[in-house]
Design a protein around this motif. Structure first.
Motif, PDB file in Angstrom:
ATOM      1  N   ALA A 148      -0.186   4.816   3.745  1.00 26.25           N
ATOM      2  CA  ALA A 148      -1.750   5.686   3.373  1.00 26.25           C
ATOM      3  C   ALA A 148      -1.862   5.157   2.377  1.00 26.25           C
ATOM      4  N   VAL A 149      -1.948   4.541   1.693  1.00 24.86           N
ATOM      5  CA  VAL A 149      -2.162   3.652  -0.157  1.00 24.86           C
ATOM      6  C   VAL A 149      -2.694   2.206   0.148  1.00 24.86           C
ATOM      7  N   GLU A 150      -2.272   2.014   0.699  1.00 25.55           N
ATOM      8  CA  GLU A 150      -3.108   0.748   1.564  1.00 25.55           C
ATOM      9  C   GLU A 150      -4.516   0.689   2.059  1.00 25.55           C
ATOM     10  N   HIS A 151      -4.375   2.178   2.825  1.00 24.02           N
ATOM     11  CA  HIS A 151      -5.628   2.627   3.851  1.00 24.02           C
ATOM     12  C   HIS A 151      -6.263   3.562   2.827  1.00 24.02           C
ATOM     13  N   ALA A 152      -6.091   3.793   1.735  1.00 21.53           N
ATOM     14  CA  ALA A 152      -6.458   5.035   0.905  1.00 21.53           C
ATOM     15  C   ALA A 152      -8.234   4.393   0.624  1.00 21.53           C
ATOM     16  N   PRO A 153      -9.597   5.316   0.403  1.00 23.49           N
ATOM     17  CA  PRO A 153     -10.453   4.641  -0.377  1.00 23.49           C
ATOM     18  C   PRO A 153     -10.230   4.786  -1.633  1.00 23.49           C
ATOM     19  N   ALA A 154     -11.371   3.879  -2.319  1.00 17.77           N
ATOM     20  CA  ALA A 154     -11.451   3.515  -4.025  1.00 17.77           C
ATOM     21  C   ALA A 154     -11.177   4.678  -4.657  1.00 17.77           C
ATOM     22  N   LYS A 155     -10.632   4.863  -5.620  1.00 21.94           N
ATOM     23  CA  LYS A 155      -9.980   6.100  -6.501  1.00 21.94           C
ATOM     24  C   LYS A 155      -9.582   7.861  -6.039  1.00 21.94           C
TER      25      LYS A 155
END
Length: 446
Positions: A148-155
């Motif tokens: 989830a976190v490494e795919h997440a968009p900026a900010k």
């Protein structure tokens, strides 16, 4: 096709990949906590009679609960083993593996013959499956969090990471609700004969849905860059320990804080309020469900706040709140009123959600990508053992030593919060100058 159209298409594809990743990760978190707490509840209710029959019911119950503890003890081992391969061959393959392992083992527990059917082999098989379940769950969280976190968009790393964390209270609510439904509709004889199997077999539904979602998820951009640069290390867990000992210790202490509060509420308070104070056990169970609901509401809100002010600051606020709430919580429970109990555990649920929400993002920022799965899994799972495996036992021992008074338990919670707070202020992010705010992925560093 012009460049802006192409860029828009790529952006949409990344956004869709991120949504798929967080959905797949969250369903895994739900299954993880559903499986774990269904087992714990059934161990307390019927496993002593079914798998560990003795002439002394208390001994049977103790043996059954020891298998619950074994699952906790196996989790760091799972974090080490599965974290190693997650850093070596990728997040996605291990995420599929842990999900299948946990789900299949849970279904197999529901199919186990009892002691009356096959004798000593029954508890031995139960212990074996419980250890396997603990190993699978031990590796599940790190992979789900990173997916989830490494795919997440900026900010939005905090928000996306918190959605995975929100799977925990959903799993607790589902497991509590299923068991409550069974105990309300079945006789004791039916529950012992066959009813106990139903919650384990029902997890197959979550398994099927989760596998469908996880199969569609792509590998994280972070790990793809590692593979392209051939930057993987041979023994990630050793490199994590050698390079980031302070970060691992801090992760342990932070996660110990929320698991200590959460498990003291759900396990110790259940026995204390019903057994010592004489409150209705059903009311206490409903209070635990209420705490999970307040946890669920708080988790994504705190995660989104962390994207604005930093996850480290959010965790610090939560630790101060834990220290301040430790004594009032037990004073409210001591009133022996339904309102006091619900208020006590409801605020506790808010604090657990607040502390838990940003851990996926914050812990990921502690480690460089080639050791991230191993490092954050190790810290998280050891914290789970200390807070979840031993927290209720420590609370019970302190209360017994104090002649039934709960003030030493409150003092212990304050100590846990203070130590974690100090470590949180001293820790440095292990990856990138702005690692707390971003994970320094290609998109986020712009």
């Amino acid at each position: 096709m012009d460049g802006s159209t192409t860029l828009t298409g790529v952006t949409r594809q990344r956004a869709q990949s991120a949504r798929n990743a967080v959905a797949a990760s969250t369903i895994g978190s739900i299954l993880e906590y559903y499986d774990f707490f269904v087992y714990g509840t059934m161990a307390a209710l019927v496993f002593g009679e079914i798998f560990f029959p003795t002439d002394v019911p208390a001994v049977s119950s103790l043996l059954a609960l020891l298998t619950f503890t074994l699952g906790f003890m196996a989790r760091p081992l799972g974090g080490i083993i599965i974290g190693h391969f997650g850093d070596r061959i990728g997040r996605k393959p291990l995420l599929l593996f842990t999900f299948m392992l946990t789900g299949i083992v849970t279904v197999l527990i529901g199919l186990l013959p009892t002691y009356a059917q096959i004798g000593l082999a029954a508890p031995l098989l139960l212990v074996f499956l419980r250890i396997l379940q603990g190993i699978g769950i031990g590796g599940e969280w790190g992979g789900a969090a990173l997916m989830a976190v490494e795919h997440a968009p900026a900010k939005k790393t905090g928000l996306y990471g918190s959605l995975v964390q929100a799977g925990a209270p959903v799993g607790v609510i589902l497991s509590s609700s299923v068991v409550a439904l069974l105990t309300a509709t079945l006789t004791r004889e039916q529950l012992v004969a066959w009813g106990w199997r139903l919650p384990f077999l029902a997890s197959a539904l979550l398994l099927i849905v989760g596998l469908f979602l996880r199969w569609k998820v792509t590998e994280t951009p972070e790990f793809d860059r590692l593979k392209e640069g051939r930057a993987q290390v041979k023994v990630p867990v050793w490199q994590a320990i050698r390079r980031y000992p302070g970060q691992i210790v801090t992760a342990i202490l932070i996660h110990t804080s929320d698991t200590t509060l959460g498990l003291i509420q759900s396990v110790f308070v259940l026995g204390y309020a019903s057994g010592v104070l004489g409150m209705d056990p059903t009311v206490v169970l409903l209070a635990n469900v209420f705490a999970a609901v307040t946890n669920l509401i708080t988790t994504p809100l705190a995660g989104a706040l962390g994207d604005r002010i930093g996850q480290k600051r959010v965790v610090s606020i939560g630790l101060v709140g834990l220290a301040l709430w430790a004594f009032p919580m037990f004073l409210l429970i001591g009133t022996e009123t339904v309102g006091g109990l619900f208020l006590a555990v409801g605020v506790g649920g808010v604090l657990v959600g607040w502390l838990f929400s940003g851990q996926a993002t914050l812990f990921a920022s502690f480690f460089s990508p080639e050791v991230r799965y191993s490092g954050m899994s190790l810290g998280f799972q050891i914290g789970t053992v200390i807070g979840g495996g031993f927290g209720p036992l420590i609370a019970q021992a302190l209360t017994t030593a104090a002649g039934g008074s709960t003030w030493p338990v409150s003092l212990y919670m304050v100590l846990v919060a203070v130590v974690a707070f100090v470590a949180t202020q001293l820790v440095k992010a292990g990856y990138g100058a702005h690692a707390e705010q971003t994970l320094a992925t290609g998109e986020n560093t712009k």
